[in-house]
Design an enzyme around this catalytic site. Structure first.
Site, PDB file in Angstrom:
ATOM      1  N   TYR A 124       1.103  -1.660  -0.319  1.00 51.41           N
ATOM      2  CA  TYR A 124       0.110  -0.269   0.062  1.00 51.41           C
ATOM      3  C   TYR A 124       0.550   1.053  -0.029  1.00 51.41           C
ATOM      4  O   TYR A 124       0.671   2.324   0.165  1.00 51.41           O
ATOM      5  CB  TYR A 124      -0.702   0.400   1.400  1.00 51.41           C
ATOM      6  CG  TYR A 124      -2.099  -0.312   1.219  1.00 51.41           C
ATOM      7  CD1 TYR A 124      -2.168  -2.054   0.903  1.00 51.41           C
ATOM      8  CD2 TYR A 124      -3.113   0.470   0.917  1.00 51.41           C
ATOM      9  CE1 TYR A 124      -4.083  -2.619   0.739  1.00 51.41           C
ATOM     10  CE2 TYR A 124      -4.347   0.236   0.846  1.00 51.41           C
ATOM     11  CZ  TYR A 124      -4.798  -1.341   0.525  1.00 51.41           C
ATOM     12  OH  TYR A 124      -6.439  -2.042   0.774  1.00 51.41           O
ATOM     13  N   LYS A 191       3.393 -13.778   6.514  1.00 48.77           N
ATOM     14  CA  LYS A 191       3.682 -14.883   5.616  1.00 48.77           C
ATOM     15  C   LYS A 191       5.076 -14.645   5.332  1.00 48.77           C
ATOM     16  O   LYS A 191       5.706 -15.179   4.379  1.00 48.77           O
ATOM     17  CB  LYS A 191       3.050 -14.443   4.239  1.00 48.77           C
ATOM     18  CG  LYS A 191       3.075 -16.084   3.030  1.00 48.77           C
ATOM     19  CD  LYS A 191       2.228 -16.718   3.688  1.00 48.77           C
ATOM     20  CE  LYS A 191       1.993 -17.942   2.660  1.00 48.77           C
ATOM     21  NZ  LYS A 191       1.266 -18.977   2.848  1.00 48.77           N
ATOM     22  N   ASP A 225      -2.704 -16.883   5.512  1.00 48.89           N
ATOM     23  CA  ASP A 225      -4.093 -18.079   4.852  1.00 48.89           C
ATOM     24  C   ASP A 225      -4.353 -19.057   5.972  1.00 48.89           C
ATOM     25  O   ASP A 225      -6.045 -19.067   5.776  1.00 48.89           O
ATOM     26  CB  ASP A 225      -2.937 -18.884   3.603  1.00 48.89           C
ATOM     27  CG  ASP A 225      -2.200 -19.564   3.915  1.00 48.89           C
ATOM     28  OD1 ASP A 225      -1.490 -19.246   5.277  1.00 48.89           O
ATOM     29  OD2 ASP A 225      -1.524 -20.279   3.289  1.00 48.89           O
ATOM     30  N   ASP A 249      -6.095  -5.175   5.436  1.00 48.97           N
ATOM     31  CA  ASP A 249      -7.188  -4.554   4.796  1.00 48.97           C
ATOM     32  C   ASP A 249      -8.073  -5.724   4.475  1.00 48.97           C
ATOM     33  O   ASP A 249      -9.232  -5.993   4.825  1.00 48.97           O
ATOM     34  CB  ASP A 249      -6.632  -4.466   3.864  1.00 48.97           C
ATOM     35  CG  ASP A 249      -7.888  -3.196   2.512  1.00 48.97           C
ATOM     36  OD1 ASP A 249      -8.531  -3.063   2.893  1.00 48.97           O
ATOM     37  OD2 ASP A 249      -7.571  -3.495   1.203  1.00 48.97           O
TER      38      ASP A 249
END
Ligand code: NAD
Length: 359
Positions: A124, A191, A225, A249
């Site tokens: 972002y 991640k 995930d 987000d």
């Protein structure tokens, strides 16, 4: 005590939900001198600019703002007014509570989670290289030189910077938030198994900061995930989640889904000494001017704002009045009715009237 607060009505449904929230906040018994400033479509009409400087100056001066949603215009060079405000004012933490209310339809009950999203970096940050541009070709060549990895020449590239500084800052913010709000656990979502040099920094920072709070707050880690599945299967196992920008987000919308949708989800963007409170939802232009949409998310953003300015009693009063109206299910907007075409649904301002009547 009088509080000076910037009010940005926004555009689309913004002015309607902002008006409803303003009326409810005032009726909760706090003395507020609002400084109303325009950003978004209205500002283009009046000032020729979508984010006039006086908006930022007003927030810098008053330190607190309540903001309606603002459309992201396509093709103006502005990525998003909302992102621009967060960047210009250094609002590095986005706080999005997801809490169940009786009367709001959802497959889940008793959800009480808080998403804390890093607001300043990650994908972002807006660092992008367009497909076909000479600088993109140069970057592709450099990447190939340093990594021996090939990128197709017809690629566009978005950069994901994650720093130690910003990761430590958001992790500390999350633990401090947990302490102040009597929360028991912080889960860092990442991640880092794949993105070792960006998410890896985020995770390492969270682990380091967690040590300072080990005697008071439980710390856990989760891969994004897996976290998405866990939130759908066992949302009550989680408390405060701290995430880099993009995962924050996405998972905050997932959490809004857990509690019944965007019409209910409030938010806050917080910096070192400034804070802007706004609903998670956007400006829903197709409902503009119809006095139809749900003001709850904006009113709950007002509740968060009242807590921030140490008006906790007024915040509790307003939240309780809203709870009553939601639980009764009578004076609520169409989206809160069993059937969306229910003729007994009330308008945005009438729902605010009912909340005020319950204060
Ligand atoms: P949106 O949130 O504006 O609306 C999507 C749908 O959600 C609406 O059509 C409506 O069905 C429902 N909805 C949203 N708010 C509601 C409410 N209060 N009550 C009942 N239903 C509600 O998302 P979008 O259509 O993707 O975005 C519209 C514009 O808003 C875009 O330009 C987007 O960039 C902008 N946006 C702004 C903000 C912000 O100001 N912080 C946030 C998100 C999107």
């Amino acid at each position: 005590m009088e509080h000076k607060i910037t009010l940005i009505p926004g555009d689309g449904i913004g002015p309607e939900v902002a008006r409803a929230a303003r009326r409810c906040v005032e009726a909760a018994g706090v003395n507020i001198a609002w400084e109303v400033v325009a950003a978004g479509q209205d500002a283009i009409e009046d000032y020729g600019e979508i984010l006039p400087q006086n908006v930022l100056d007003s927030i810098k001066k008053n330190k607190v703002a309540l903001k309606g949603p603002i459309i992201t215009p396509i093709g103006t060079g502005f990525r998003s007014v909302n992102v621009a405000i967060r960047h210009a004012l250094g609002l590095f933490a986005c706080v999005r509570p997801a809490k169940s209310y009786i009367g709001v339809r959802s497959p889940y009950k008793d959800i009480d989670l808080v998403i804390i999203r890093e607001n300043s970096e990650d994908l972002y940050a807006g660092i992008e290289f367009e497909e076909g541009k000479p600088e993109t070709a140069e970057l592709i060549a450099s990447i190939e030189k340093y990594t021996h990895k090939k990128i197709r020449p017809d690629s566009g590239i978005s950069i994901k910077p994650i720093s130690k500084f910003a990761s430590e800052r958001i992790a500390r913010f999350a633990f401090e938030y947990a302490l102040k709000n009597n929360r028991r656990k912080v889960t860092a979502v990442h991640k880092a198994n794949i993105m070792k040099f960006s998410d890896g920094i985020f995770l390492k920072a969270a682990r380091e900061v967690a040590k300072d709070y080990a005697d008071r707050i439980i710390f856990e880690e989760a891969i994004v995930d897996n976290m998405s599945m866990q939130l759908v299967q066992k949302p009550k196992d989680y408390d405060v989640l701290v995430l880099p920008n993009l995962y924050g987000d996405i998972l905050s919308d997932l959490c809004a889904g857990l509690i019944g949708g965007l019409g209910i989800a409030p938010g806050a963007n917080i910096g070192e000494d400034m804070a802007v409170f706004e609903a998670v939802h956007g400006s829903a232009p197709k409902y503009k001017g119809m006095n139809k949409v749900n003001p709850t998310a904006m009113i709950l953003s007002g509740v968060l704002m009242l807590r921030h300015i140490n008006e906790g009693k007024a915040a509790d009063r307003l939240e309780n009045a809203l709870k009553k109206v939601l639980a009764e299910g009578k004076s609520v907007t169409y989206d809160l009715k069993m059937r969306r075409d229910d003729p007994t649904a009330v308008g945005t301002q009438e729902m605010a009237d009912a909340i005020i009547a319950n204060l």
